[in-house]
Design a protein around this motif. Structure first.
Motif, short mmCIF file in Angstrom:
data_model
loop_
_atom_site.label_atom_id
_atom_site.label_comp_id
_atom_site.label_asym_id
_atom_site.label_seq_id
_atom_site.Cartn_x
_atom_site.Cartn_y
_atom_site.Cartn_z
N VAL A 1 -4.71 0.81 6.50
CA VAL A 1 -4.73 -0.58 6.08
C VAL A 1 -5.04 -1.43 7.25
N PHE B 1 -6.25 1.81 -1.42
CA PHE B 1 -7.03 0.99 -0.23
C PHE B 1 -7.81 -0.09 -0.68
N LYS C 1 0.81 -1.21 0.07
CA LYS C 1 0.04 0.07 -0.02
C LYS C 1 0.94 1.24 0.02
#
Length: 289
Positions: free
Chosen positions: A111, A288, A72
């Motif tokens: 996350v 995300f 990410k």
């Protein structure tokens, strides 16, 4: 469903689990917080990012043990929000150098929050957990755009404040999933969360070591009040960002009368920011998922 749950338990059995959950949360906030295991790396990273002597190499090593956060961070660094025409980042160290410590922290929390809301324990609250996650993303985008327009706020700090403003609700949803009676009656859990998520959220953010201004910005964010023409505090940014993301429909409106809701209707300059907020929301959703 368990036969014992087929009876309508609106009395002592249900109330017992309501109060037990609140009591357990109160104990956790004064001691060790209980999160699913995927929150561990975020908490360790939080402590490392507080250390002014920590090197990029140390932070990179800590992040690299969690592949999801690593990927990410690279995605964020290469997104339109941060690449600014630079060559693509190919590793975690490069992502950290491009993004800076505050964005690394925001991404790690993002996350962890998504994983918290998608944990199998929360399956009975699936629709609510998904809507809460999407609302958090939209709020983060709105707060970032507001900060971009009103130069007195740091965009990355505003984005983090928007992202975590409902962490109390996320945490309570996860904790509610640990109680059989509450899992069987998600509407009861939803009402309980709506009543308590702001105060528990503020305490939780303090306990997690986020800056006082970010923790305080989560206070009363769902309670209608007049819209400031220009936000004076980070709490104002979160309040308006929450509204731009549909916050006053997030839980229940029945405790708010029409006059109160009317006070919280958006006008200029915020209406003119909506397209920018939509674009930023899509960017964050792409990162995300």
């Amino acid at each position: 469903m368990n036969a014992a749950l087929t009876d309508d338990k609106t009395g002592q059995a249900l109330n017992s689990q309501r109060f037990q959950m609140l009591e357990d949360i109160a104990k956790e906030l004064s001691g060790d917080l209980i999160f699913p295991t995927h929150f561990d790396i975020t908490l360790r990273l939080r402590d490392l990012l507080r250390d002014s002597d920590a090197s990029v190499q140390q932070i990179s090593a800590a992040v690299s043990v969690e592949p999801l956060i690593s990927s990410k961070l690279i995605s964020v660094a290469n997104s339109a929000l941060y690449d600014r025409g630079a060559p693509p980042v190919r590793d975690v160290k490069g992502a950290i150098q491009r993004l800076g410590m505050k964005v690394v922290r925001s991404t790690a929390f993002g996350v962890a929050m998504k994983q918290l809301l998608l944990a199998k324990d929360v399956a009975d609250f699936g629709d609510l957990s998904q809507r809460l996650w999407q609302h958090s993303i939209s709020s983060a985008a709105a707060c970032a755009v507001i900060a971009r327009h009103f130069k007195r706020f740091k965009e990355d700090e505003a984005m983090l404040a928007g992202l975590v403003h409902d962490l109390g609700a996320s945490y309570m949803l996860y904790r509610a999933s640990q109680y059989e009676e509450l899992r069987a009656r998600p509407e009861t859990a939803r009402y309980l969360i709506w009543k308590w998520h702001e105060s528990i959220g503020e305490s939780l953010l303090h306990a997690l070591g986020l800056p006082d201004e970010i923790a305080a910005a989560s206070r009363d964010h769902d309670h209608p009040r007049p819209i400031p023409e220009a936000p004076r505090t980070l709490a104002d940014v979160v309040f308006v960002g929450n509204l731009m993301a549909g916050g006053h429909f997030e839980w229940f409106n029945k405790d708010f009368d029409a006059t109160d809701v009317k006070k919280a209707e958006l006008g200029e300059p915020y209406v003119s920011m909506q397209d920018e907020v939509t674009a930023c929301t899509k960017e964050l959703q792409a990162v995300f998922g």
